[in-house]
Design a protein around this motif. Structure first.
Motif: not given
Length: 273
Positions: A247-273
């Motif tokens: 919520p509150g972010l647009g098309h480019s969340p990795m630029l608009e809010d890097p920490p909020r984008t990184a959180a689900p990405l890192l949780a996913f990579t931890a499971r997928a690695s």
């Protein structure tokens, strides 16, 4: 480019069969690989603020697709999405990468999908950030048009062109991102966008991803002004897919809010690695 605490970072240009591709690498050489693929009219710079959040646990590779950033911009090469995916695979081969979790932003998610279709041995999992599942999800904008006679565009034209790429209140588009768009040719810009349209017309991404059987994460800024964020639900047909709306972010969340984008990405990579 350097990173502290013994984490290496460097950039190089790889001479592939059909032209030069620019690649950045950050993080420990022996860590699991995350590959980041930018969208149309963008470059490796779009990941600059996200990369430091990933390098504590991953070797992060970024690539400028042909026609973008600091890669070559030939007029006589194919900019079809499968061809872009093939070049990415060739670049990873050159770097000695055998397995990677591939992350694509916007149309970069289509390139990531094409890469996985061609090289299922190479792609272990996929994460798509604000990647429209089909053309039906696209939000047309008259403000985005730049005529060939207006190329290269002014900063004002570029900011108008890029304005739908961001929704967070008060966000200022970095000047270096505008400069990278201006460095493109009108042909490479339009040919890349046409290639994405054709790829999505042939087959929607959820259908392609279902047949691949790869772990999938979909992240969407809920206030996206280019692709309807409600279309993220289309990916739920992919078995085991995880869909995260920000919520509150647009098309480019990795630029608009890097920490909020990184959180689900890192949780996913931890499971997928």
């Amino acid at each position: 480019m350097t990173i502290s605490d013994g984490v290496k970072g460097h950039a190089e240009t790889l001479s592939l069969d059909d032209d030069d591709i620019y690649v950045c690498q950050d993080g420990p050489d022996d860590a699991p690989v995350i590959l980041l693929i930018h969208g149309s009219a963008s470059s490796t710079r779009s990941w600059d603020t996200l990369v430091p959040l990933l390098t504590t646990s991953h070797r992060v590779i970024r690539i400028d697709l042909l026609g973008h950033g600091r890669s070559a911009k030939p007029a006589d090469r194919s900019y079809a999405t499968p061809e872009q995916g093939r070049r990415v695979g060739a670049a990873l081969d050159r770097l000695g990468v055998e397995h990677a979790i591939v992350v694509g932003h916007s149309s970069g998610g289509a390139v990531a999908t094409a890469l996985a279709e061609q090289r299922p041995d190479l792609v272990t999992a996929l994460a798509l950030i604000n990647t429209g599942p089909s053309l039906a999800a696209f939000i047309a904008s008259e403000s985005a048009a730049i005529a060939p006679s207006q190329w290269p565009p002014t900063d004002k034209q570029l900011r108008q062109f890029a304005s739908t790429g961001f929704s967070r209140a008060g966000y200022q588009i970095p000047q270096e991102l505008l400069n990278e768009v201006r460095a493109m040719t009108y042909h490479t810009l339009t040919a890349t966008m046409q290639g994405i349209r054709e790829y999505l017309e042939q087959r929607a991404l959820p259908e392609r991803l279902t047949s691949l059987g790869k772990p999938l994460l979909v992240i969407f800024g809920e206030d996206d002004r280019r692709w309807r964020s409600s279309s993220a639900a289309d990916y739920r047909v992919v078995p085991g897919a995880t869909v995260e709306l920000l919520p509150g972010l647009g098309h480019s969340p990795m630029l608009e809010d890097p920490p909020r984008t990184a959180a689900p990405l890192l949780a996913f990579t931890a499971r997928a690695s």
